[in-house]
Enzyme design. Structure first.
Site, PDB file in Angstrom:
ATOM      1  N   ASP A  45     -12.390 -33.873 -21.322  1.00  0.00           N
ATOM      2  CA  ASP A  45     -11.057 -33.500 -21.792  1.00  0.00           C
ATOM      3  C   ASP A  45     -10.943 -31.974 -21.888  1.00  0.00           C
ATOM      4  O   ASP A  45     -11.929 -31.265 -21.675  1.00  0.00           O
ATOM      5  CB  ASP A  45     -10.814 -34.179 -23.152  1.00  0.00           C
ATOM      6  CG  ASP A  45      -9.348 -34.489 -23.378  1.00  0.00           C
ATOM      7  OD1 ASP A  45      -8.496 -33.878 -22.699  1.00  0.00           O
ATOM      8  OD2 ASP A  45      -9.038 -35.330 -24.244  1.00  0.00           O
TER       9      ASP A  45
ATOM     10  N   SER B 290      -9.882 -33.929 -16.929  1.00  0.00           N
ATOM     11  CA  SER B 290      -8.524 -33.801 -17.473  1.00  0.00           C
ATOM     12  C   SER B 290      -7.884 -32.471 -17.107  1.00  0.00           C
ATOM     13  O   SER B 290      -6.765 -32.176 -17.536  1.00  0.00           O
ATOM     14  CB  SER B 290      -8.554 -33.961 -19.000  1.00  0.00           C
ATOM     15  OG  SER B 290      -9.094 -35.215 -19.352  1.00  0.00           O
TER      16      SER B 290
ATOM     17  N   ARG C 179      -6.920 -36.841 -14.651  1.00  0.00           N
ATOM     18  CA  ARG C 179      -5.666 -37.080 -15.344  1.00  0.00           C
ATOM     19  C   ARG C 179      -4.715 -35.948 -14.973  1.00  0.00           C
ATOM     20  O   ARG C 179      -4.995 -34.787 -15.233  1.00  0.00           O
ATOM     21  CB  ARG C 179      -5.923 -37.116 -16.851  1.00  0.00           C
ATOM     22  CG  ARG C 179      -6.592 -38.416 -17.323  1.00  0.00           C
ATOM     23  CD  ARG C 179      -5.578 -39.541 -17.385  1.00  0.00           C
ATOM     24  NE  ARG C 179      -4.412 -39.073 -18.131  1.00  0.00           N
ATOM     25  CZ  ARG C 179      -4.388 -38.918 -19.449  1.00  0.00           C
ATOM     26  NH1 ARG C 179      -5.424 -39.256 -20.188  1.00  0.00           N
ATOM     27  NH2 ARG C 179      -3.314 -38.436 -20.053  1.00  0.00           N
TER      28      ARG C 179
ATOM     29  N   ASP D  65      -0.719 -38.194 -21.934  1.00  0.00           N
ATOM     30  CA  ASP D  65      -1.281 -39.474 -22.382  1.00  0.00           C
ATOM     31  C   ASP D  65      -0.232 -40.585 -22.394  1.00  0.00           C
ATOM     32  O   ASP D  65       0.906 -40.375 -22.807  1.00  0.00           O
ATOM     33  CB  ASP D  65      -1.791 -39.344 -23.826  1.00  0.00           C
ATOM     34  CG  ASP D  65      -3.101 -38.592 -23.907  1.00  0.00           C
ATOM     35  OD1 ASP D  65      -3.628 -38.180 -22.860  1.00  0.00           O
ATOM     36  OD2 ASP D  65      -3.585 -38.421 -25.044  1.00  0.00           O
TER      37      ASP D  65
END
Ligand SMILES: *[C@@H]1O[C@H](CO)[C@@H](O)[C@H](O)[C@H]1NC(C)=O
Ligand SMILES: *[C@@H]1O[C@H](CO)[C@@H](O)[C@H](O)[C@H]1NC(C)=O
Ligand SMILES: *[C@@H]1O[C@H](CO)[C@@H](O)[C@H](O)[C@H]1NC(C)=O
Ligand SMILES: *[C@@H]1O[C@H](CO)[C@@H](O)[C@H](O)[C@H]1NC(C)=O
Ligand SMILES: *[C@@H]1O[C@H](CO)[C@@H](O)[C@H](O)[C@H]1NC(C)=O
Length: 432
Positions: A156, A188, A213, A217
């Site tokens: 992340d 991410s 990603r 979210d």
């Protein structure tokens, strides 16, 4: 048109991350959307982030038919670690909630034919405030994960800046490789840089990450699913060429089986995620999931569409004023998947078109409706009507008749089973 897509895909695949993993989109279960940072094991022992939660999910995956369909990753997200590194500076799991430790949990997965994923963050802290893995900790933490026999790592980006990310994400790819353990790598990075060029370089991402990603979210609501799908299809010209075997755009978790989606919306999320060649990480409670949600998530034809070996991400090809949209994904054996989607809020809409209007070449096609299992044949020029429910989909597997052989239902030499007996998916619908 389709030929051009093939050539592009194979030209780019030469640059894919070289750990040999995730040649088709990874599938499994991920804690975050459903269980978040619930660490209150005293008051909420069934739902708190603890080894018991991951063991429960592993048991369900291996005993309820999920593993055989490809759902093999059990992924820990944020809030698993202790607030303090150990005396050697290594990350450690919270000792109260993970008394057996991560290595033992990984063994538990491996004993059942499953894989374990773990989470870290490139900044000073994780999004939830736990110890991060900034630049000077990357090698140490990669080695720790490898020592624990972890199979996937999500990195992340909270509490880091663009300069650090530019160094850190490639450095972690190197560090993971240097451990000698194949570890799937989820980045991410693009989500923290707006998801688009020039800030995001998808060629580079494909070289260093297995999945990434791109966007925010997912939340447990239809608004969130629609917002994500719209962003991905609005930016499809950038995103489609970025995807391929070993490198996937990740629109985030499946929330099917949670609280926010109707059955039609659940079918829509599954269909659109399959069109996007998206990783299929469920975030739900497999201990209590309804049979309706389970049937959607276990639909063999949709899974095999999602897992198609060519790994070409699909596109939106029609956007009607009526609120109907059509999506197409090219598949192996000159087959394709079509999704008819309705943004309407009134009643089932009878959408009329022909395959030739959707640019299919002249011929007779075999069609299977993947949610009802009804099969039919259709000439390119024949007008047909699909009835699409509000916020729902009709999804087709389309192949030329000569191509619809049984081997479609086999993957890796293993039968996926007949596509003709999943009654739970059957919804009455006008078809042709
Ligand atoms: C590391 O990278 C090399 C070359 O890029 C590759 O051959 C090897 O399989 C990789 N190893 C792992 C464990 O990812
Ligand atoms: C990013 O953070 C580093 C500290 O790790 C700092 O030196 C640098 O100035 C920051 N860069 C930007 C663009 O904020
Ligand atoms: C993107 O990354 C690739 C591979 O690392 C590199 O060759 C290319 O120059 C980069 N493109 C831009 C615009 O920076
Ligand atoms: C797909 O179609 C092309 C031409 O339309 C043909 O040359 C090729 O053999 C077909 N491939 C398969 C696997 O049927
Ligand atoms: C079909 O092809 C034409 C010509 O290339 C293009 O303008 C049109 O948008 C395409 N339609 C669909 C549904 O893909």
């Amino acid at each position: 048109m389709r030929l051009a897509v093939f050539v592009l895909a194979s030209a780019l695949s030469a640059f894919a991350l070289d750990n040999g993993l995730m040649k088709t989109p990874p599938m499994g279960w991920l804690a975050w959307e459903r269980f978040r940072c619930d660490i209150d094991c005293e008051n909420d022992p069934k739902n708190c982030i603890s080894e018991n939660l991951f063991i429960d999910m592993a048991d369900r995956l291996s005993e309820d038919g999920w593993r055989e369909l490809g759902y093999v990753y059990v992924n820990i997200d944020d809030c698993w670690s202790s607030m303090k590194r150990d005396k050697d500076g290594r990350l450690q799991a919270d000792p109260k909630r993970f008394p057996g430790g991560i290595h033992k949990l990984a063994r538990y997965m491996h004993d059942r034919g499953l894989k374990l994923g773990i989470y870290g963050d490139m900044g000073t802290h994780t999004c939830g405030g736990y110890p991060g893995t900034p630049l000077d900790k990357i090698e140490l933490d990669a080695q720790t994960f490898a020592d624990w026999e972890v199979d996937m790592f999500k990195y992340d980006g909270c509490y880091s800046n663009a300069t650090e990310q530019e160094k850190g994400y490639p450095l972690m790819a190197k560090a993971l490789n240097a451990t000698g353990r194949p570890i799937g790598y989820s980045c991410s990075w693009p989500a923290y840089q707006g998801g688009l060029p020039p800030k995001v370089n998808y060629t580079q991402l494909g070289e260093i990450c297995n999945l990434w990603r791109n966007y925010g979210d997912i939340q447990d609501s239809w608004d969130s699913v629609l917002n994500i799908a719209d962003w991905f299809f609005e930016n499809q010209d950038v995103l489609v060429p970025a995807a391929g075997p070993g490198r996937w755009n990740d629109p985030d978790m499946l929330i099917i089986g949670d609280f926010g989606l109707s059955m039609d919306q659940s079918r829509a999320q599954m269909a659109l995620w399959a069109i996007m060649a998206a990783p299929l990480f469920m975030s739900n409670d497999l201990r209590t999931i309804s049979s309706g949600a389970r049937a959607i998530l276990q639909n063999k034809m949709i899974i095999s569409i999602n897992q198609d070996a060519l790994g070409i991400q699909g596109r939106r090809i029609v956007k009607e004023k009526s609120g109907i949209e059509v999506f197409l994904r090219p598949l192996s054996n000159n087959a394709s998947a079509l999704v008819f989607f309705s943004r309407r809020h009134d009643m089932p809409y009878r959408y009329q078109t022909t395959l030739s209007k959707l640019n299919y070449t002249t011929g007779r096609y075999k069609i299977i409706d993947v949610y009802t299992d009804k099969a039919t044949e259709l000439k390119d020029s024949t007008s047909f009507v699909v009835s699409v429910n509000p916020t729902g989909v009709v999804m087709w597997y389309v192949s030329a008749p000569a191509d619809l052989s049984l081997h479609y239902f086999y993957r890796g030499g293993k039968p996926l089973g007949s596509a003709y007996h999943d009654d739970d998916n059957a919804v009455p619908r006008v078809f042709l």
